[in-house]
Design a protein around this motif. Structure first.
Motif, PDB file in Angstrom:
ATOM      1  N   GLY A 195       0.791  -1.224   0.000  1.00 22.09           N
ATOM      2  CA  GLY A 195       0.000   0.000   0.000  1.00 22.09           C
ATOM      3  C   GLY A 195       0.819   1.267   0.000  1.00 22.09           C
ATOM      4  N   ASN A 196       2.118   1.149  -0.298  1.00 21.75           N
ATOM      5  CA  ASN A 196       3.005   2.318  -0.264  1.00 21.75           C
ATOM      6  C   ASN A 196       3.105   3.018  -1.619  1.00 21.75           C
ATOM      7  N   SER A 197       2.608   2.403  -2.657  1.00 23.05           N
ATOM      8  CA  SER A 197       2.619   3.036  -3.979  1.00 23.05           C
ATOM      9  C   SER A 197       1.489   2.466  -4.823  1.00 23.05           C
ATOM     10  N   GLY A 198       1.192   3.168  -5.916  1.00 26.26           N
ATOM     11  CA  GLY A 198       0.100   2.728  -6.785  1.00 26.26           C
ATOM     12  C   GLY A 198       0.554   1.643  -7.747  1.00 26.26           C
ATOM     13  N   THR A 199      -0.408   0.930  -8.301  1.00 30.96           N
ATOM     14  CA  THR A 199      -0.103  -0.139  -9.261  1.00 30.96           C
ATOM     15  C   THR A 199       0.393   0.454 -10.574  1.00 30.96           C
ATOM     16  N   PRO A 200       1.589   0.087 -11.024  1.00 30.95           N
ATOM     17  CA  PRO A 200       2.071   0.629 -12.299  1.00 30.95           C
ATOM     18  C   PRO A 200       1.266   0.069 -13.475  1.00 30.95           C
ATOM     19  N   TYR A 201       1.026   0.937 -14.456  1.00 29.47           N
ATOM     20  CA  TYR A 201       0.345   0.546 -15.697  1.00 29.47           C
ATOM     21  C   TYR A 201      -1.014  -0.094 -15.421  1.00 29.47           C
ATOM     22  N   LEU A 202      -1.745   0.454 -14.470  1.00 26.19           N
ATOM     23  CA  LEU A 202      -3.035  -0.120 -14.073  1.00 26.19           C
ATOM     24  C   LEU A 202      -4.019  -0.158 -15.243  1.00 26.19           C
ATOM     25  N   GLY A 203      -3.867   0.755 -16.190  1.00 29.21           N
ATOM     26  CA  GLY A 203      -4.768   0.805 -17.349  1.00 29.21           C
ATOM     27  C   GLY A 203      -4.681  -0.407 -18.247  1.00 29.21           C
ATOM     28  N   ALA A 204      -3.605  -1.212 -18.089  1.00 26.02           N
ATOM     29  CA  ALA A 204      -3.511  -2.453 -18.863  1.00 26.02           C
ATOM     30  C   ALA A 204      -4.398  -3.540 -18.274  1.00 26.02           C
TER      31      ALA A 204
END
Length: 271
Positions: free
Chosen positions: A250-259
């Motif tokens: 929970g320390n950062s957002g999911t990279p490339y979430l749009g995929a």
């Protein structure tokens, strides 16, 4: 004929292999349903490759009619040619455009015929093909020909379950639902696409993928094809396993979430 056992590019579950071979043995169309992105359309291509057979593909749209799969008579071209005095107007066969079923029926060897996304068409579309799929023949009224299949094609029909198919049509098919693959099969699929990917990154990526997929209230769960796209972006972006750990914590957002997620509701839910 050889049995279908999957290919080097397509990891098939045992249930799917059984379904394909059962449909071939019974000489019935194989009706494939499943979530978008689980490889329904790709299956026909891989069956053709595995059995070394030609593939005829009929992509169905909302405006597609059953007649288009048989043939279409181009009356407009014939009228134009008659006005120009073209001699070919004397043979009506010059204006018959053969559909995918006709092409598959007249092939000199047994072929694979894919009828893709049959549920996109009008509800009467499957009923209009009952005789042709059952008897493997149809009549061309313009030329007076009875078109009979030289070799009964192996027919693969896909559906995204957008609408119910008629019972009379279903009775003529062998049915299989492609379930979302379990973790081990999914790892095999990833390995086929990215054979040199480090195991730790694969594990962390799949852990995060399943955490997202298993979230309640998602409108569209990410599929196998979306996982493959996402992992490719992780590789290009040089995202490592430790960074995915930070996402899980929970320390950062999911990279490339749009995929993975394809609408604003789901992205907001995960964020």
């Amino acid at each position: 004929m050889n049995k279908f056992q999957g290919t080097s590019n397509y990891i098939a579950s045992n249930d799917l292999k059984v379904a394909v071979n059962a449909a071939i043995t019974l000489e019935k169309p194989l009706l494939i349903k499943g979530e978008p992105g689980t490889g329904k359309t790709l299956l026909a291509h891989e069956i053709a490759k595995a059995l070394d057979k030609p593939l005829y593909t009929w992509h169905v749209k909302s405006t597609t009619t059953a007649q288009q799969g048989l043939y279409e008579y181009d009356a407009v071209s014939r009228l134009r040619d008659s006005q120009l005095g073209d001699e070919k107007v004397n043979d009506i066969a010059n204006y018959i455009n053969k559909g995918k079923l006709w092409q598959a029926f007249e092939a000199d060897e047994r072929v694979i015929l894919l009828i893709d996304e049959i549920d996109k068409a009008d509800i009467e579309f499957p009923n209009d093909l009952l005789l042709e799929l059952d008897k493997m023949q149809f009549f061309c009224y313009e030329t007076g020909q009875e078109i009979v299949a030289k070799h009964r094609p192996i027919i693969i029909i896909t559906s995204n379950n957008e609408k119910e198919l008629p019972d009379a049509f279903l009775r003529r098919c062998f049915f299989h639902y492609i379930s979302f693959p379990d973790r081990e099969i999914l790892k095999e699929i990833v390995a086929v696409h990215y054979p040199n990917l480090e195991d730790e990154l694969v594990e962390k990526a799949m852990q995060l993928f399943y955490a997202i997929r298993n979230q309640r209230n998602l409108k569209k769960k990410p599929s196998t094809s979306e996982l493959i796209d996402w992992i490719k972006l992780l590789m290009v972006g040089k995202i490592n396993a430790q960074e995915l750990d930070e996402v899980m914590a929970g320390n950062s957002g999911t990279p490339y979430l749009g995929a993975l997620l394809k609408n604003e509701h789901d992205k907001a839910l995960i964020r």
